[in-house]
Design a protein around this motif. Structure first.
Motif, mmCIF file in Angstrom:
data_model
loop_
_atom_site.group_PDB
_atom_site.id
_atom_site.type_symbol
_atom_site.label_atom_id
_atom_site.label_comp_id
_atom_site.label_asym_id
_atom_site.label_seq_id
_atom_site.Cartn_x
_atom_site.Cartn_y
_atom_site.Cartn_z
ATOM 1 N N LEU A 235 -36.707 -45.245 -3.169
ATOM 2 C CA LEU A 235 -36.054 -45.321 -1.862
ATOM 3 C C LEU A 235 -35.939 -43.895 -1.331
ATOM 4 C CD1 LEU A 235 -32.860 -47.364 -0.991
ATOM 5 C CD2 LEU A 235 -33.080 -44.984 -0.293
ATOM 6 N N ARG A 236 -36.435 -43.662 -0.111
ATOM 7 C CA ARG A 236 -36.440 -42.300 0.425
ATOM 8 C C ARG A 236 -35.903 -42.266 1.856
ATOM 9 N NH1 ARG A 236 -39.484 -39.001 -2.865
ATOM 10 N NH2 ARG A 236 -37.887 -37.519 -2.174
ATOM 11 N N LEU A 237 -35.180 -41.199 2.149
ATOM 12 C CA LEU A 237 -34.809 -40.779 3.507
ATOM 13 C C LEU A 237 -34.109 -41.855 4.338
ATOM 14 C CD1 LEU A 237 -37.913 -38.645 4.584
ATOM 15 C CD2 LEU A 237 -35.864 -37.944 3.336
ATOM 16 N N LEU A 238 -33.025 -42.404 3.804
ATOM 17 C CA LEU A 238 -32.181 -43.263 4.637
ATOM 18 C C LEU A 238 -31.590 -42.417 5.758
ATOM 19 C CD1 LEU A 238 -30.532 -45.834 5.306
ATOM 20 C CD2 LEU A 238 -28.812 -45.000 3.669
ATOM 21 N N TYR A 239 -31.757 -42.874 6.982
ATOM 22 C CA TYR A 239 -31.254 -42.133 8.146
ATOM 23 C C TYR A 239 -30.671 -43.104 9.161
ATOM 24 C CZ TYR A 239 -31.777 -40.359 12.926
ATOM 25 O OH TYR A 239 -31.570 -40.059 14.244
ATOM 26 N N VAL A 240 -29.433 -42.832 9.605
ATOM 27 C CA VAL A 240 -28.804 -43.600 10.676
ATOM 28 C C VAL A 240 -28.233 -42.607 11.682
ATOM 29 C CG1 VAL A 240 -27.013 -45.252 11.306
ATOM 30 C CG2 VAL A 240 -28.233 -45.520 9.145
ATOM 31 N N ASP A 241 -28.680 -42.702 12.913
ATOM 32 C CA ASP A 241 -28.216 -41.796 13.954
ATOM 33 C C ASP A 241 -26.723 -42.000 14.207
ATOM 34 O OD1 ASP A 241 -29.555 -39.973 16.207
ATOM 35 O OD2 ASP A 241 -27.896 -41.088 17.119
ATOM 36 N N PRO A 242 -25.986 -40.927 14.548
ATOM 37 C CA PRO A 242 -24.548 -41.072 14.809
ATOM 38 C C PRO A 242 -24.215 -42.154 15.824
ATOM 39 C CG PRO A 242 -25.119 -38.752 14.696
ATOM 40 C CD PRO A 242 -26.411 -39.511 14.615
ATOM 41 N N MET A 243 -25.061 -42.335 16.834
ATOM 42 C CA MET A 243 -24.772 -43.328 17.863
ATOM 43 C C MET A 243 -24.962 -44.758 17.364
ATOM 44 S SD MET A 243 -26.205 -41.594 21.366
ATOM 45 C CE MET A 243 -25.379 -42.850 22.344
ATOM 46 N N ALA A 244 -25.593 -44.924 16.191
ATOM 47 C CA ALA A 244 -25.821 -46.267 15.653
ATOM 48 C C ALA A 244 -24.934 -46.564 14.457
ATOM 49 C CB ALA A 244 -27.292 -46.429 15.258
ATOM 50 N N ARG A 245 -24.056 -45.640 14.114
ATOM 51 C CA ARG A 245 -23.194 -45.863 12.965
ATOM 52 C C ARG A 245 -22.078 -46.853 13.310
ATOM 53 N NH1 ARG A 245 -23.012 -39.467 11.163
ATOM 54 N NH2 ARG A 245 -25.205 -39.379 10.542
ATOM 55 N N GLY A 246 -21.702 -47.641 12.320
ATOM 56 C CA GLY A 246 -20.658 -48.624 12.534
ATOM 57 C C GLY A 246 -21.176 -49.993 12.914
ATOM 58 N N MET A 247 -22.492 -50.180 12.931
ATOM 59 C CA MET A 247 -23.058 -51.473 13.309
ATOM 60 C C MET A 247 -23.790 -52.147 12.152
ATOM 61 S SD MET A 247 -26.154 -49.989 15.722
ATOM 62 C CE MET A 247 -26.827 -51.587 16.128
ATOM 63 N N GLY A 248 -23.627 -51.606 10.936
ATOM 64 C CA GLY A 248 -24.237 -52.223 9.764
ATOM 65 C C GLY A 248 -25.695 -51.892 9.560
ATOM 66 N N LEU A 249 -26.214 -50.907 10.287
ATOM 67 C CA LEU A 249 -27.635 -50.590 10.204
ATOM 68 C C LEU A 249 -28.005 -50.000 8.847
ATOM 69 C CD1 LEU A 249 -30.449 -50.287 11.357
ATOM 70 C CD2 LEU A 249 -29.698 -48.192 12.520
#
Length: 314
Positions: free
Chosen positions: A230-244
């Motif tokens: 598993l490599r480079l999990l990335y979630v943009d700050p504007m998408a945090r909090g939505m279960g992405l």
């Protein structure tokens, strides 16, 4: 008692005055148009959601009902808004943009884009990235419930996506953790190796997109001997909090099982608290830790950070 000091309050008020003046929000015509701020907001909201009633519009704009009624009457007389009978509540008409109103909405949007471009085009690209990230942080801190995009899609990467991911994640982690160029070198190598050695049968990258913007990504790479990396999990700050983040990790787990991998492995660092919580919640096991100074020796008052190795037996 407020946790914000008097000095901080004054600084916030000063910024509010500065930004209000910069955008010309108090001018008689917003974006040099014939509409003021409230009129423009009403036109925008009716362009986003067709057939609202006045009470719904008032809640969305947090505006006094009497004032809203006067502005709506003005826009109706100008032919911008149409009123239609409401079969569910005869006391309130359904509001929508007329054909003239739709033209006004498109014009206001274009004026807004042109004003924003004029304001920020002269800013150095590295500074503009910091500015946009800071704006997203302000939204997240003040009203976290309002900042996450409502929907997203997961798709295959397209040309340019992987370079963008390396760039965006490098910038973000420099701003949030101070990881610097060493971290950029690590993820750039991961992306380059994925492109060079890509095996369509055993590897996959997921791109999360919302409103035509990349807001997240993750990779599953063949590590050999039945091991998926598993490599480079990335979630943009504007998408945090939505279960992405959880969704992206779940996709890797499902893919690894489908491809008959025996286990999933990855390494991370111990300052990424939110991600560590997700991994544990989904069922990954923390295997080992060791000091890691490549891009974090200056963190924790010089104590640095630790590398953590995790795995899931499938």
């Amino acid at each position: 008692m407020s946790v914000v000091s008097d000095a901080q309050i004054e600084q916030i008020r000063e910024f509010n005055r500065f930004y209000t003046h910069l955008l010309g929000l108090l001018n008689e015509g917003l974006f040099k148009s014939q509409y003021n701020l409230m009129e423009a907001r009403i036109i925008y909201e009716l362009g986003e959601v067709e057939h609202l009633v006045a009470s719904q519009l008032g809640q969305m704009l947090s505006v006094d009902a009497g004032y809203l009624s006067r502005v709506l009457n003005k826009l109706v007389k100008a032919g911008i808004i149409s009123r239609m009978p409401n079969s569910q509540d005869k006391r309130q008409s359904l509001l929508s943009l007329s054909a003239v109103g739709e033209v006004a909405r498109v014009d206001l949007r274009q004026r807004s884009i042109e004003q924003t471009a004029q304001l920020y085009n002269d800013i150095d690209p590295s500074q503009s990235n910091k500015l946009v990230t800071a704006m997203a942080k302000i939204q997240t801190i003040i009203a976290p419930q309002n900042t996450a995009p409502k929907t997203y899609i997961l798709r295959e990467p397209e040309v340019g996506d992987l370079a963008y991911i390396a760039h965006r994640q490098s910038v973000l982690y420099e701003l949030e953790y101070g990881f610097g160029n060493a971290y950029e070198a690590v993820i750039s190598q991961v992306v380059a190796d994925y492109i060079d050695d890509y095996d369509a049968k055993l590897e996959k990258c997921w791109i999360a997109e919302c409103d035509d913007k990349i807001v997240g990504s993750i990779f599953c790479v063949n590590g050999g001997d039945g091991v998926a990396k598993l490599r480079l999990l990335y979630v943009d700050p504007m998408a945090r909090g939505m279960g992405l983040g959880g969704r992206l990790i779940d996709e890797v787990v499902k893919f690894a099982r489908k491809k008959h991998y025996q286990k999933i492995e990855f390494w991370t660092v111990d300052c990424l608290d939110a991600a560590l919580h997700l991994y544990q919640k989904i069922g990954f096991e923390h295997v080992s830790s060791q000091p890691y100074g490549d891009f974090g020796s200056h963190l924790n008052d010089g104590a640095g950070i630790n590398r953590q190795d995790w795995q899931m037996i499938l």
